[in-house]
Write an enzyme that holds these catalytic residues in place. Structure first.
Site, PDB file in Angstrom:
ATOM      1  N   SER A  60       0.842  -1.203   0.000  1.00 55.03           N
ATOM      2  CA  SER A  60       0.000   0.000   0.000  1.00 55.03           C
ATOM      3  C   SER A  60       0.872   1.246   0.000  1.00 55.03           C
ATOM      4  CB  SER A  60      -0.924   0.013   1.221  1.00 55.03           C
ATOM      5  OG  SER A  60      -1.794  -1.088   1.208  1.00 55.03           O
ATOM      6  N   SER A  99      -4.106   2.508   3.391  1.00 59.08           N
ATOM      7  CA  SER A  99      -4.008   1.291   4.193  1.00 59.08           C
ATOM      8  C   SER A  99      -5.252   0.449   3.961  1.00 59.08           C
ATOM      9  CB  SER A  99      -3.885   1.641   5.681  1.00 59.08           C
ATOM     10  OG  SER A  99      -3.979   0.477   6.481  1.00 59.08           O
ATOM     11  N   GLY A 100      -5.045  -0.751   3.460  1.00 52.95           N
ATOM     12  CA  GLY A 100      -6.191  -1.633   3.227  1.00 52.95           C
ATOM     13  C   GLY A 100      -6.973  -1.876   4.497  1.00 52.95           C
ATOM     14  N   SER A 101      -6.283  -2.252   5.549  1.00 50.95           N
ATOM     15  CA  SER A 101      -6.946  -2.542   6.828  1.00 50.95           C
ATOM     16  C   SER A 101      -7.378  -1.266   7.543  1.00 50.95           C
ATOM     17  CB  SER A 101      -6.014  -3.339   7.737  1.00 50.95           C
ATOM     18  OG  SER A 101      -4.930  -2.529   8.167  1.00 50.95           O
ATOM     19  N   GLY A 102      -6.636  -0.187   7.313  1.00 53.40           N
ATOM     20  CA  GLY A 102      -6.897   1.049   8.039  1.00 53.40           C
ATOM     21  C   GLY A 102      -6.468   0.971   9.490  1.00 53.40           C
ATOM     22  N   THR A 104      -3.069  -0.357  10.297  1.00 56.63           N
ATOM     23  CA  THR A 104      -1.621  -0.544  10.377  1.00 56.63           C
ATOM     24  C   THR A 104      -1.068   0.435  11.419  1.00 56.63           C
ATOM     25  OG1 THR A 104      -1.618  -1.128   8.036  1.00 56.63           O
ATOM     26  CG2 THR A 104       0.516  -0.599   9.036  1.00 56.63           C
ATOM     27  N   GLU A 163      -4.390  -3.289  -2.965  1.00 59.09           N
ATOM     28  CA  GLU A 163      -3.110  -2.676  -3.316  1.00 59.09           C
ATOM     29  C   GLU A 163      -3.048  -2.353  -4.803  1.00 59.09           C
ATOM     30  OE1 GLU A 163      -1.325  -5.413   0.233  1.00 59.09           O
ATOM     31  OE2 GLU A 163      -1.096  -6.011  -1.864  1.00 59.09           O
TER      32      GLU A 163
END
Length: 196
Positions: A60, A99-102, A104, A163
């Site tokens: 990311s 951030s994919g998860s948000g 990190t 990503e």
């Protein structure tokens, strides 16, 4: 080449062709789901910012760093937030987190620091309910979509579609800004590094 090796090569070609079609269809589904009103607000935030900072981690991070590079080519003041030459962030600045998860830890921590410094925040994430999204002024959700437009499903390893989608989303924003800002390609090329 043995018959077994020939068979493996044929299997690989078939698998690659199937993978190519799956990846392209999933990316099309993901990008087609982006709300164009959010893209317009994203562009407005870039236009009003004195400087644009980007931050992310892993793949990311690579996606959003490529975005900073292209913003610089367009003539914007753009920085990777974690580089030693990045100046102090302030209230006239914009921070784009990816951030994919948000969730990190380093991304959330740096986003919080930028928030405390008064910067505006855009979070690009697949989890609009995440910690990074909660800190943001604008959230651009890039949810995973299967080739059949099923939300939160992908044939690819977890996070891969986000990503890839983030990288292409940022490239679409760049191309849109190049068009609407009427930036000459020659001027962009003149800003390209000559220290390669």
């Amino acid at each position: 080449m043995t018959s077994q090796t020939r068979g493996q090569a044929a299997d690989l070609r078939t698998a690659f062709d199937s993978a190519r079609r799956t990846v392209l269809r999933e990316l099309d589904a993901l990008l087609a789901s982006v709300d164009e009103a959010l893209v317009e607000r994203f562009a407005e935030e870039i236009h009003r910012a004195a400087r644009v900072y980007v931050l992310g981690a892993g793949r990311s991070g690579l996606s959003v760093e490529g975005f900073a590079m292209r913003l610089m080519h367009l003539g914007y003041q753009a920085h990777c937030a974690d580089e030693v030459t990045a100046p102090a962030v302030g209230s006239d600045d914009l921070v784009v987190t990816c951030s994919g998860s948000g969730s990190t830890p380093t991304v959330v921590q740096l986003t919080e620091s930028a928030r405390q410094a008064g910067a505006r925040i855009i979070a690009v994430t697949s989890h609009p309910e995440s910690e990074a999204a909660r800190l943001a002024d604008l959230v651009v959700p890039l949810r995973e979509y299967s080739a059949d437009h099923e939300e939160d499903r992908s044939a690819q390893f977890v996070g891969t579609l986000f990503e890839q989608g983030a990288y292409l989303f940022f490239d679409c924003v760049v191309l849109s800004l190049q068009h609407t800002d009427q930036v000459d390609e020659g001027a962009m090329f003149d800003r390209h590094t000559n220290l390669e």
